[in-house]
Design a protein around this motif. Structure first.
Motif, PDB file in Angstrom:
ATOM      1  N   ARG A 154       0.818  -1.218   0.000  1.00  0.00           N
ATOM      2  CA  ARG A 154       0.000   0.000   0.000  1.00  0.00           C
ATOM      3  C   ARG A 154       0.850   1.265   0.000  1.00  0.00           C
ATOM      4  O   ARG A 154       0.384   2.326  -0.382  1.00  0.00           O
ATOM      5  CB  ARG A 154      -0.901   0.033   1.229  1.00  0.00           C
ATOM      6  CG  ARG A 154      -1.952  -1.016   1.238  1.00  0.00           C
ATOM      7  CD  ARG A 154      -2.781  -0.903   2.483  1.00  0.00           C
ATOM      8  NE  ARG A 154      -3.779  -1.944   2.535  1.00  0.00           N
ATOM      9  CZ  ARG A 154      -4.607  -2.100   3.521  1.00  0.00           C
ATOM     10  NH1 ARG A 154      -4.571  -1.275   4.550  1.00  0.00           N
ATOM     11  NH2 ARG A 154      -5.491  -3.081   3.499  1.00  0.00           N
ATOM     12  N   LEU A 155       2.098   1.159   0.467  1.00  0.00           N
ATOM     13  CA  LEU A 155       2.980   2.329   0.576  1.00  0.00           C
ATOM     14  C   LEU A 155       4.043   2.407  -0.510  1.00  0.00           C
ATOM     15  O   LEU A 155       4.625   3.463  -0.725  1.00  0.00           O
ATOM     16  CB  LEU A 155       3.711   2.317   1.933  1.00  0.00           C
ATOM     17  CG  LEU A 155       2.893   2.539   3.177  1.00  0.00           C
ATOM     18  CD1 LEU A 155       3.788   2.443   4.405  1.00  0.00           C
ATOM     19  CD2 LEU A 155       2.206   3.886   3.138  1.00  0.00           C
ATOM     20  N   VAL A 156       4.334   1.289  -1.160  1.00  0.00           N
ATOM     21  CA  VAL A 156       5.443   1.242  -2.107  1.00  0.00           C
ATOM     22  C   VAL A 156       5.246   2.300  -3.205  1.00  0.00           C
ATOM     23  O   VAL A 156       4.143   2.482  -3.709  1.00  0.00           O
ATOM     24  CB  VAL A 156       5.597  -0.188  -2.684  1.00  0.00           C
ATOM     25  CG1 VAL A 156       4.489  -0.520  -3.640  1.00  0.00           C
ATOM     26  CG2 VAL A 156       6.935  -0.377  -3.331  1.00  0.00           C
ATOM     27  N   ALA A 169      16.131  -1.015  -2.983  1.00  0.00           N
ATOM     28  CA  ALA A 169      16.798  -0.451  -1.805  1.00  0.00           C
ATOM     29  C   ALA A 169      16.936   1.066  -1.930  1.00  0.00           C
ATOM     30  O   ALA A 169      16.693   1.803  -0.963  1.00  0.00           O
ATOM     31  CB  ALA A 169      18.165  -1.091  -1.617  1.00  0.00           C
ATOM     32  N   ARG A 170      17.311   1.531  -3.098  1.00  0.00           N
ATOM     33  CA  ARG A 170      17.463   2.984  -3.296  1.00  0.00           C
ATOM     34  C   ARG A 170      16.119   3.685  -3.136  1.00  0.00           C
ATOM     35  O   ARG A 170      16.015   4.728  -2.497  1.00  0.00           O
ATOM     36  CB  ARG A 170      18.042   3.249  -4.682  1.00  0.00           C
ATOM     37  CG  ARG A 170      18.223   4.698  -5.035  1.00  0.00           C
ATOM     38  CD  ARG A 170      19.571   5.219  -4.575  1.00  0.00           C
ATOM     39  NE  ARG A 170      19.671   6.662  -4.690  1.00  0.00           N
ATOM     40  CZ  ARG A 170      20.175   7.295  -5.740  1.00  0.00           C
ATOM     41  NH1 ARG A 170      20.624   6.615  -6.767  1.00  0.00           N
ATOM     42  NH2 ARG A 170      20.231   8.600  -5.749  1.00  0.00           N
ATOM     43  N   GLN A 171      15.075   3.120  -3.694  1.00  0.00           N
ATOM     44  CA  GLN A 171      13.735   3.697  -3.587  1.00  0.00           C
ATOM     45  C   GLN A 171      13.286   3.735  -2.125  1.00  0.00           C
ATOM     46  O   GLN A 171      12.629   4.670  -1.698  1.00  0.00           O
ATOM     47  CB  GLN A 171      12.779   2.842  -4.422  1.00  0.00           C
ATOM     48  CG  GLN A 171      11.420   3.407  -4.615  1.00  0.00           C
ATOM     49  CD  GLN A 171      11.382   4.622  -5.515  1.00  0.00           C
ATOM     50  OE1 GLN A 171      11.315   5.729  -5.015  1.00  0.00           O
ATOM     51  NE2 GLN A 171      11.410   4.423  -6.809  1.00  0.00           N
ATOM     52  N   ARG A 231       1.907   7.139  -0.989  1.00  0.00           N
ATOM     53  CA  ARG A 231       3.088   6.310  -1.244  1.00  0.00           C
ATOM     54  C   ARG A 231       4.289   6.994  -0.623  1.00  0.00           C
ATOM     55  O   ARG A 231       4.318   8.214  -0.496  1.00  0.00           O
ATOM     56  CB  ARG A 231       3.301   6.121  -2.752  1.00  0.00           C
ATOM     57  CG  ARG A 231       2.108   5.567  -3.494  1.00  0.00           C
ATOM     58  CD  ARG A 231       1.805   4.173  -3.032  1.00  0.00           C
ATOM     59  NE  ARG A 231       0.646   3.605  -3.704  1.00  0.00           N
ATOM     60  CZ  ARG A 231       0.540   2.334  -4.012  1.00  0.00           C
ATOM     61  NH1 ARG A 231       1.494   1.487  -3.733  1.00  0.00           N
ATOM     62  NH2 ARG A 231      -0.554   1.882  -4.594  1.00  0.00           N
ATOM     63  N   SER A 232       5.306   6.220  -0.224  1.00  0.00           N
ATOM     64  CA  SER A 232       6.448   6.852   0.433  1.00  0.00           C
ATOM     65  C   SER A 232       7.695   5.994   0.388  1.00  0.00           C
ATOM     66  O   SER A 232       7.627   4.791   0.122  1.00  0.00           O
ATOM     67  CB  SER A 232       6.105   7.155   1.899  1.00  0.00           C
ATOM     68  OG  SER A 232       6.039   5.963   2.638  1.00  0.00           O
ATOM     69  N   ALA A 233       8.818   6.646   0.669  1.00  0.00           N
ATOM     70  CA  ALA A 233      10.048   5.919   0.952  1.00  0.00           C
ATOM     71  C   ALA A 233       9.815   5.207   2.279  1.00  0.00           C
ATOM     72  O   ALA A 233       8.809   5.430   2.951  1.00  0.00           O
ATOM     73  CB  ALA A 233      11.217   6.886   1.056  1.00  0.00           C
ATOM     74  N   LYS A 234      10.704   4.333   2.650  1.00  0.00           N
ATOM     75  CA  LYS A 234      10.567   3.545   3.882  1.00  0.00           C
ATOM     76  C   LYS A 234       9.299   2.704   3.846  1.00  0.00           C
ATOM     77  O   LYS A 234       8.664   2.439   4.853  1.00  0.00           O
ATOM     78  CB  LYS A 234      10.586   4.445   5.131  1.00  0.00           C
ATOM     79  CG  LYS A 234      11.824   5.297   5.261  1.00  0.00           C
ATOM     80  CD  LYS A 234      13.041   4.442   5.474  1.00  0.00           C
ATOM     81  CE  LYS A 234      14.251   5.326   5.747  1.00  0.00           C
ATOM     82  NZ  LYS A 234      15.467   4.559   5.897  1.00  0.00           N
ATOM     83  N   TYR A 235       8.921   2.277   2.640  1.00  0.00           N
ATOM     84  CA  TYR A 235       7.682   1.523   2.428  1.00  0.00           C
ATOM     85  C   TYR A 235       7.687   0.168   3.116  1.00  0.00           C
ATOM     86  O   TYR A 235       6.639  -0.422   3.325  1.00  0.00           O
ATOM     87  CB  TYR A 235       7.395   1.355   0.938  1.00  0.00           C
ATOM     88  CG  TYR A 235       8.526   0.720   0.154  1.00  0.00           C
ATOM     89  CD1 TYR A 235       8.651  -0.652   0.050  1.00  0.00           C
ATOM     90  CD2 TYR A 235       9.479   1.522  -0.468  1.00  0.00           C
ATOM     91  CE1 TYR A 235       9.691  -1.220  -0.655  1.00  0.00           C
ATOM     92  CE2 TYR A 235      10.515   0.964  -1.181  1.00  0.00           C
ATOM     93  CZ  TYR A 235      10.624  -0.408  -1.270  1.00  0.00           C
ATOM     94  OH  TYR A 235      11.658  -0.965  -1.960  1.00  0.00           O
ATOM     95  N   LEU A 236       8.831  -0.329   3.491  1.00  0.00           N
ATOM     96  CA  LEU A 236       8.896  -1.595   4.218  1.00  0.00           C
ATOM     97  C   LEU A 236       9.130  -1.367   5.711  1.00  0.00           C
ATOM     98  O   LEU A 236       8.534  -2.032   6.548  1.00  0.00           O
ATOM     99  CB  LEU A 236       9.999  -2.470   3.632  1.00  0.00           C
ATOM    100  CG  LEU A 236      10.101  -3.892   4.145  1.00  0.00           C
ATOM    101  CD1 LEU A 236       8.771  -4.617   4.047  1.00  0.00           C
ATOM    102  CD2 LEU A 236      11.163  -4.649   3.383  1.00  0.00           C
TER     103      LEU A 236
END
Length: 116
Positions: free
Chosen positions: A39-41, A72-74, A86-91
């Motif tokens: 949902r965040l990727v 990883a860069r994303q 959506r955001s960085a740190k999606y995991l």
């Protein structure tokens, strides 16, 4: 650091069934985190989102993996712009936010087994 410890009182031994139940619970928990991460990727063509999967590396070891060359860069690049929601740190965000849910999913089968 907050953690949950399972303590066995000696009435039951840690058997292959107990390990299997804990492993199945962990896999369910990681699948839940994967769903939240999707949902965040960051979304452009959906390649990164589709590359997400759960990989079990051992009986009680597993990981959520996004398998593209730029994953990883994303994840780490905080200055990049993303679509709303959506955001960085999606995991990292869902892994931290859903920690208790993962522990609860792991405990379901174990509780039934221990009460048995």
């Amino acid at each position: 650091m907050q953690y949950t410890r399972f303590r066995f009182d000696g009435r039951r031994q840690w058997t292959s069934r107990g390990r299997r139940l804990a492993s199945e619970g962990l896999e369910k928990g990681l699948e839940h985190v994967l769903g939240e991460a999707r949902r965040l990727v960051p979304l452009d063509e959906g390649t990164l989102e589709r590359s997400g999967k759960v990989v079990m590396t051992g009986p009680l070891n597993g990981a959520v993996v996004f398998d593209t060359v730029y994953a990883a860069r994303q994840h780490e690049e905080l200055s990049w712009k993303h679509l709303p929601g959506r955001s960085a740190k999606y995991l990292e965000i869902p892994m931290n936010r859903e920690r208790q849910v993962v522990l609860d999913l792991m405990a379901v089968g174990l509780r039934r087994w221990l009460r048995g």
